[in-house]
Design a protein around this motif. Structure first.
Motif, PDB file in Angstrom:
ATOM      1  N   ARG A 253       3.009  -1.327   4.378  1.00 42.10           N
ATOM      2  CA  ARG A 253       2.548  -0.377   3.771  1.00 42.10           C
ATOM      3  C   ARG A 253       3.776   0.548   3.311  1.00 42.10           C
ATOM      4  O   ARG A 253       4.735  -0.017   3.785  1.00 42.10           O
ATOM      5  CB  ARG A 253       2.031   0.279   4.674  1.00 42.10           C
ATOM      6  CG  ARG A 253       0.842   0.466   5.719  1.00 42.10           C
ATOM      7  CD  ARG A 253       0.515   1.164   6.231  1.00 42.10           C
ATOM      8  NE  ARG A 253       1.592   0.644   8.447  1.00 42.10           N
ATOM      9  CZ  ARG A 253       1.967   1.722   8.963  1.00 42.10           C
ATOM     10  NH1 ARG A 253       2.185   2.716   8.795  1.00 42.10           N
ATOM     11  NH2 ARG A 253       2.725   1.137   9.773  1.00 42.10           N
TER      12      ARG A 253
ATOM     13  N   CYS B  19      -9.233   1.858  -3.240  1.00 39.66           N
ATOM     14  CA  CYS B  19      -7.816   1.918  -2.748  1.00 39.66           C
ATOM     15  C   CYS B  19      -8.902   0.618  -1.348  1.00 39.66           C
ATOM     16  O   CYS B  19      -7.791   0.360  -0.493  1.00 39.66           O
ATOM     17  CB  CYS B  19      -7.285   2.832  -2.909  1.00 39.66           C
ATOM     18  SG  CYS B  19      -6.656   3.214  -4.028  1.00 39.66           S
TER      19      CYS B  19
ATOM     20  N   VAL C 157       0.735  -1.256   0.160  1.00 39.06           N
ATOM     21  CA  VAL C 157       0.329   0.059  -0.085  1.00 39.06           C
ATOM     22  C   VAL C 157       1.034   1.067  -0.174  1.00 39.06           C
ATOM     23  O   VAL C 157       1.580   1.687   1.369  1.00 39.06           O
ATOM     24  CB  VAL C 157      -1.183  -0.120   1.824  1.00 39.06           C
ATOM     25  CG1 VAL C 157      -1.479   0.807   1.257  1.00 39.06           C
ATOM     26  CG2 VAL C 157      -1.785  -0.854   1.460  1.00 39.06           C
TER      27      VAL C 157
ATOM     28  N   VAL D 221      -7.488  -3.059   0.369  1.00 31.69           N
ATOM     29  CA  VAL D 221      -7.018  -2.999   1.815  1.00 31.69           C
ATOM     30  C   VAL D 221      -8.276  -3.602   2.431  1.00 31.69           C
ATOM     31  O   VAL D 221      -7.744  -4.118   3.517  1.00 31.69           O
ATOM     32  CB  VAL D 221      -6.933  -1.889   2.836  1.00 31.69           C
ATOM     33  CG1 VAL D 221      -6.515  -2.298   3.781  1.00 31.69           C
ATOM     34  CG2 VAL D 221      -5.286  -1.048   1.978  1.00 31.69           C
TER      35      VAL D 221
END
Length: 130
Positions: free
Chosen positions: A66, A50, A38, A54
């Protein structure tokens, strides 16, 4: 650039690679990914797709990492609640079409805070990579 790097020995899928059928994004994540990376930019959590990616990774126990850019505001409980509460009706219905609700999104964002993180240096910004 990842696809061209000689040290990358796995398939790489960038969610913007196939914009013809956005409905397939969640299927790719659920069925084909080992790790979802991400890219935490200023507006990543404002995009319903998005959030759906997730959430799909969270619900299907896909490993997540991340990569945090300097302009990303760190998530805390208040920020997560704000992201969830500020969703439009269109965002909610888009995710609901794929079996997701706002409680799932909130749980996924709470999980996102706990996953491995790579901080990008300050010379990298949302504008410099997009």
């Amino acid at each position: 650039h990842l696809l061209e790097h000689n040290k990358v020995h796995r398939n790489v899928f960038v969610d913007s690679d196939d914009l013809r059928d956005l409905n397939m994004l969640f299927t790719y994540i659920k069925d084909d990914l080992e790790t979802l990376i991400v890219l935490c930019t200023t507006d990543v959590l404002q995009r319903p797709w998005c959030l759906g990616e997730v959430t799909t990774a969270f619900l299907n126990k896909v490993r997540m990492v991340r990569v945090t850019l300097p302009d990303f505001t760190p998530l805390d409980d208040a920020a997560i609640i704000a992201v969830v509460q500020n969703r439009s009706t269109n965002d909610i219905s888009l995710l609901a079409e794929h079996g997701m609700n706002m409680a799932m999104v909130q749980d996924a964002l709470t999980w996102l805070v706990t996953v491995s993180n790579i901080d990008m240096p300050s010379l990298v910004s949302n504008e410099s990579i997009l």
